[in-house]
Design an enzyme around this catalytic site. Structure first.
Site, PDB file in Angstrom:
ATOM      1  N   ASN A  77      20.748 -59.796 -99.848  1.00 34.83           N
ATOM      2  CA  ASN A  77      21.246 -59.389 -99.009  1.00 34.83           C
ATOM      3  C   ASN A  77      20.277 -59.339 -97.639  1.00 34.83           C
ATOM      4  OD1 ASN A  77      23.311 -58.341-101.338  1.00 34.83           O
ATOM      5  ND2 ASN A  77      23.243 -60.370-100.777  1.00 34.83           N
ATOM      6  N   LEU A  84      21.089 -57.983 -92.195  1.00 29.82           N
ATOM      7  CA  LEU A  84      22.293 -57.895 -93.169  1.00 29.82           C
ATOM      8  C   LEU A  84      23.301 -59.180 -93.235  1.00 29.82           C
ATOM      9  CD1 LEU A  84      22.335 -55.975 -95.587  1.00 29.82           C
ATOM     10  CD2 LEU A  84      23.790 -54.529 -94.713  1.00 29.82           C
ATOM     11  N   CYS A  85      23.403 -59.684 -95.026  1.00 37.92           N
ATOM     12  CA  CYS A  85      23.996 -60.178 -95.142  1.00 37.92           C
ATOM     13  C   CYS A  85      25.637 -59.534 -96.591  1.00 37.92           C
ATOM     14  CB  CYS A  85      23.958 -61.669 -96.184  1.00 37.92           C
ATOM     15  SG  CYS A  85      24.977 -62.993 -95.678  1.00 37.92           S
ATOM     16  N   ILE A  86      26.585 -58.974 -95.634  1.00 39.87           N
ATOM     17  CA  ILE A  86      27.425 -57.877 -96.173  1.00 39.87           C
ATOM     18  C   ILE A  86      29.206 -58.926 -95.592  1.00 39.87           C
ATOM     19  CG2 ILE A  86      27.561 -56.402 -95.061  1.00 39.87           C
ATOM     20  CD1 ILE A  86      27.966 -54.577 -96.532  1.00 39.87           C
TER      21      ILE A  86
END
Length: 228
Positions: A77, A84-86
């Site tokens: 991620n 960041l992919c969250i």
């Protein structure tokens, strides 16, 4: 409003042992961070991860942006540029395209600390169904030993980024402060003679006794009249 909210969040975080925060009070909308991975069960345990957060002018109604400054993090991620992919950093509301629910995305009740804790949780439990780093996702899914080895190598490299005098906090330092128990009042059960009266006067009790005696005498007289 945004600056006031950020200052309210900054001061408590600066007292935490698991995160280092640098913020220029002349520009509170950009923070530099150092995150310790303190979970002893984590493959990233002991890492010191540098990052930055940028806040929009309408924070907290819109989410901040988070980016790792530590290079070459191999994680499903984390993009190659450190972004960041969250879900918690995605705009509020349901998203039919991604399938994310509003409860998983940003809302005004979140804050910097909840974001940082979510980031640390994501490091140990990545979302691999739609990875930002496809190669890392494949490693995590199919070649876990190699993935773990790369993670351990990164942990060692990050030790060079620890600030002078800095160190990883111990478990004892991270434990919440014990709550002092409330002591019982020993005198509560030791009532005085005045307390035993419960507010009633001696004269009232005497009147009550006289009434009982009179009722007993009347009952005896009635019984004598009824006896043949």
């Amino acid at each position: 409003m945004a600056q006031k909210r950020l200052m309210q969040e900054l001061l408590p975080l600066q007292k935490e042992k698991w995160v280092d925060v640098e913020a220029d009070e002349s520009n509170l909308f950009r923070w530099k961070l150092g995150l310790w991975v303190v979970n002893p069960d984590s493959i990233w345990h002991g890492a010191y991860l540098k990052a930055e957060m940028r806040f929009p002018s309408d924070y907290p109604y819109a989410p901040p942006a988070f980016r790792f400054l530590t290079k070459n993090i191999i994680h499903p991620n984390v993009y190659s540029d450190g972004n960041l992919c969250i879900s918690i950093l995605h705009k509020p509301g349901d998203d039919a395209q991604s399938g994310e629910l509003a409860s998983e995305r940003w809302n005004v009740l979140h804050g910097v600390e909840s974001v940082l804790r979510s980031v640390l949780l994501l490091m140990d439990d990545p979302e691999i169904n739609s990875p930002a780093n496809v190669d890392a996702g494949v490693l995590y899914r199919d070649h876990r030993e190699q993935y773990n080895r790369l993670a351990r190598e990164l942990v060692e490299r990050t030790k060079a980024d620890v600030p002078p005098g800095g160190r990883m906090p111990t478990s004892a330092e991270l434990a919440p402060a014990p709550v002092k128990p409330v002591e019982d009042d020993a005198d509560f059960w030791n009532m005085s003679d005045d307390d035993e009266d419960f507010g009633g006067s001696d004269s009232e009790m005497e009147d009550f006794d006289d009434d009982d005696d009179q009722e007993d005498d009347d009952d005896v007289d009635d019984l004598k009249r009824k006896t043949p």
